[in-house]
Design a protein around this motif. Structure first.
Motif, PDB file in Angstrom:
ATOM      1  N   PHE A 204     -59.473  11.024   3.226  1.00  0.00           N
ATOM      2  CA  PHE A 204     -59.671  12.156   2.315  1.00  0.00           C
ATOM      3  C   PHE A 204     -59.887  11.645   0.891  1.00  0.00           C
ATOM      4  O   PHE A 204     -60.685  12.183   0.137  1.00  0.00           O
ATOM      5  CB  PHE A 204     -58.460  13.094   2.379  1.00  0.00           C
ATOM      6  CG  PHE A 204     -58.360  13.855   3.670  1.00  0.00           C
ATOM      7  CD1 PHE A 204     -59.006  15.069   3.837  1.00  0.00           C
ATOM      8  CD2 PHE A 204     -57.628  13.346   4.738  1.00  0.00           C
ATOM      9  CE1 PHE A 204     -58.927  15.771   5.024  1.00  0.00           C
ATOM     10  CE2 PHE A 204     -57.539  14.032   5.935  1.00  0.00           C
ATOM     11  CZ  PHE A 204     -58.193  15.251   6.085  1.00  0.00           C
ATOM     12  N   MET A 292     -52.180  17.902  -2.049  1.00  0.00           N
ATOM     13  CA  MET A 292     -52.510  18.203  -0.664  1.00  0.00           C
ATOM     14  C   MET A 292     -51.249  18.491   0.142  1.00  0.00           C
ATOM     15  O   MET A 292     -50.171  17.948  -0.131  1.00  0.00           O
ATOM     16  CB  MET A 292     -53.275  17.028  -0.052  1.00  0.00           C
ATOM     17  CG  MET A 292     -53.594  17.187   1.422  1.00  0.00           C
ATOM     18  SD  MET A 292     -54.583  15.805   2.049  1.00  0.00           S
ATOM     19  CE  MET A 292     -56.209  16.325   1.519  1.00  0.00           C
ATOM     20  N   ALA A 328     -62.365  24.246   5.298  1.00  0.00           N
ATOM     21  CA  ALA A 328     -62.601  22.807   5.410  1.00  0.00           C
ATOM     22  C   ALA A 328     -61.633  22.168   6.399  1.00  0.00           C
ATOM     23  O   ALA A 328     -60.448  22.502   6.437  1.00  0.00           O
ATOM     24  CB  ALA A 328     -62.444  22.155   4.040  1.00  0.00           C
ATOM     25  N   THR A 334     -63.201  18.805   3.002  1.00  0.00           N
ATOM     26  CA  THR A 334     -62.059  18.979   2.102  1.00  0.00           C
ATOM     27  C   THR A 334     -62.400  18.519   0.696  1.00  0.00           C
ATOM     28  O   THR A 334     -62.006  19.154  -0.292  1.00  0.00           O
ATOM     29  CB  THR A 334     -60.845  18.204   2.634  1.00  0.00           C
ATOM     30  OG1 THR A 334     -60.528  18.673   3.948  1.00  0.00           O
ATOM     31  CG2 THR A 334     -59.642  18.387   1.728  1.00  0.00           C
ATOM     32  N   SER A 337     -64.265  21.198  -0.977  1.00  0.00           N
ATOM     33  CA  SER A 337     -63.322  22.261  -1.334  1.00  0.00           C
ATOM     34  C   SER A 337     -62.568  21.940  -2.618  1.00  0.00           C
ATOM     35  O   SER A 337     -62.417  22.784  -3.501  1.00  0.00           O
ATOM     36  CB  SER A 337     -62.335  22.471  -0.176  1.00  0.00           C
ATOM     37  OG  SER A 337     -61.223  23.237  -0.572  1.00  0.00           O
TER      38      SER A 337
END
Length: 415
Positions: A204, A292, A328, A334, A337
């Motif tokens: 990520f 997150m 996402a 992600t 987003s």
């Protein structure tokens, strides 16, 4: 980092040739590009950069060719038009564009400007658009300290130009300002890219680093686990740091390398990293702070932060779970987003779908800083008595644009 337009201008400057430089000085309504957007036309006809979404590009191109031929600068406004081939903004906005010729004779300090920009030093280039004949078209370079290079030909104008340049430079803004009657100045601010610091070393993180770099951020990745935190895993990061996140952030704050433009993204997803890091970050006046986690882990994290004394007012600044709700799932989705939420937060927008919204798509006006570039009504201040060549004027349909051949054949256009 030097921009493609500056790089191209410098290449021709070193060659002893002239280029035409078009700069957006102000916009109102739903204009597509903000002040500071630039387009360069080289002596061989090639174009680099853009001042609109395409609706007035050909007209500005022709204006640049004219300025290249005559050497006479021009300040023009392009507005809404119902003409099919008219050079106007179909979106209903208005854009003001200043076109000038740049070469060794006109701007002797251009190489110094590019050197400062390349080195990451904040600098403003101040050009006299209207004023005494000795000053018109000259440039003055102003840094964020006391440094001034060049002259506008008048000590008094130099002084007010330096003040105006530093004020807009501090805000990172570009615009046409009128600091004293009879004088208008174009201030172009060049500031280092804002920072995006991503904490955590996962897929990520790699996807978000790519997005951050694409958006113009200088990306740093930080994680305490050396086996995961490597430059090979994060090629889009300018820096990859192995350190405890809260310790690294504290060091950067103490060094003055975290400011109001900085974006902080906490992707560590581990309380032993998250809590001490967020406890520090929530006290900082940064542009964006997101973390997150699932809704359950977000609730647990908030409870731990409250337990260590973080007040509710500070917690309200935290975007968690991070990102906009677009469904996402993958790291790449992600990252989109999160990037979208960062953009929306910076613009003061909720981040909803445009198709179900109302009102302007773009901010209603882009001008210089309030005390320098706006009148009481919010419009850009304009010169009341100006040199005829530089008089701001609405460009009528067809005056600059030939609908049969809007861009000469064989011309290479780089946007």
């Amino acid at each position: 980092m030097i921009t493609p337009v500056l790089s191209e201008a410098l290449r021709w400057w070193y060659a002893g040739e002239s280029v035409a430089l078009a700069t957006v000085t102000a916009t109102t309504g739903s204009a597509p590009r903000p002040p500071g957007s630039v387009m360069l036309v080289a002596p061989d006809g090639t174009a680099t950069g853009s001042v609109s979404a395409g609706c007035v590009e050909a007209a500005v191109y022709q204006l640049c060719r004219r300025v290249l031929d005559t050497g006479e600068a021009n300040l023009s406004r392009f507005g809404d038009t119902d003409e099919v081939f008219g050079p106007g903004l179909t979106c209903g906005g208005e854009v003001e564009v200043y076109v000038e010729r740049v070469d060794r004779a006109a701007v002797a300090e251009f190489d110094q400007l590019c050197a400062q920009v390349r080195g990451g030093s904040p600098v403003a280039a101040v050009t006299c658009v209207t004023g005494p004949a000795v000053s018109r078209g000259r440039w003055l370079l102003v840094d964020d300290g006391a440094g001034v290079r060049g002259t506008l030909g008048d000590a008094g104008i130099d002084a007010v130009a330096a003040r105006a340049g530093r004020e807009l430079l501090a805000a990172g803004r570009t615009g046409l300002v009128r600091p004293v009657p009879g004088v208008s100045l174009l201030v172009r601010s060049f500031v280092p890219p804002p920072r995006m610091i991503i904490f955590g070393a996962s897929d990520f993180t790699a996807a978000l680093a790519r997005q951050g770099r694409f958006l113009g951020y200088r990306v740093t990745v930080c994680d305490a686990r050396s086996v995961f935190t490597t430059a090979q895993r994060f090629p889009d990061a300018a820096e990859v740091v192995v350190d405890w996140p809260h310790r690294y952030l504290g060091t950067e704050v103490d060094a003055g390398r975290v400011d109001h433009r900085t974006v902080l993204c906490v992707l560590t997803h581990d309380p032993k990293f998250d809590v001490p890091l967020l406890r520090l970050a929530l006290d900082l006046p940064v542009a964006y702070l997101g973390a997150m986690g699932s809704r359950r882990s977000t609730d647990d994290r908030v409870a731990q932060l409250r337990a260590v004394g973080v007040p509710a007012t500070a917690l309200a600044r935290l975007s968690a779970p991070i990102g906009l709700d677009i469904g996402a799932r993958t790291p790449e989705e992600t990252a989109v987003s999160v990037a979208a939420e960062i953009i929306a937060a910076g613009a003061g927008r909720p981040g909803g779908r445009l198709t179900i919204g109302t009102g302007s798509i773009h901010p209603t006006s882009h001008t210089a800083a309030a005390t320098l570039g706006r009148s009481a009504g919010g419009e850009p201040q304009r010169e009341e008595e100006v040199h005829p060549v530089l008089e701001p004027a609405q460009v009528p349909a067809g005056q600059l644009l030939d609908p049969v051949d809007p861009v000469p054949q064989g011309v290479d256009v780089h946007m």
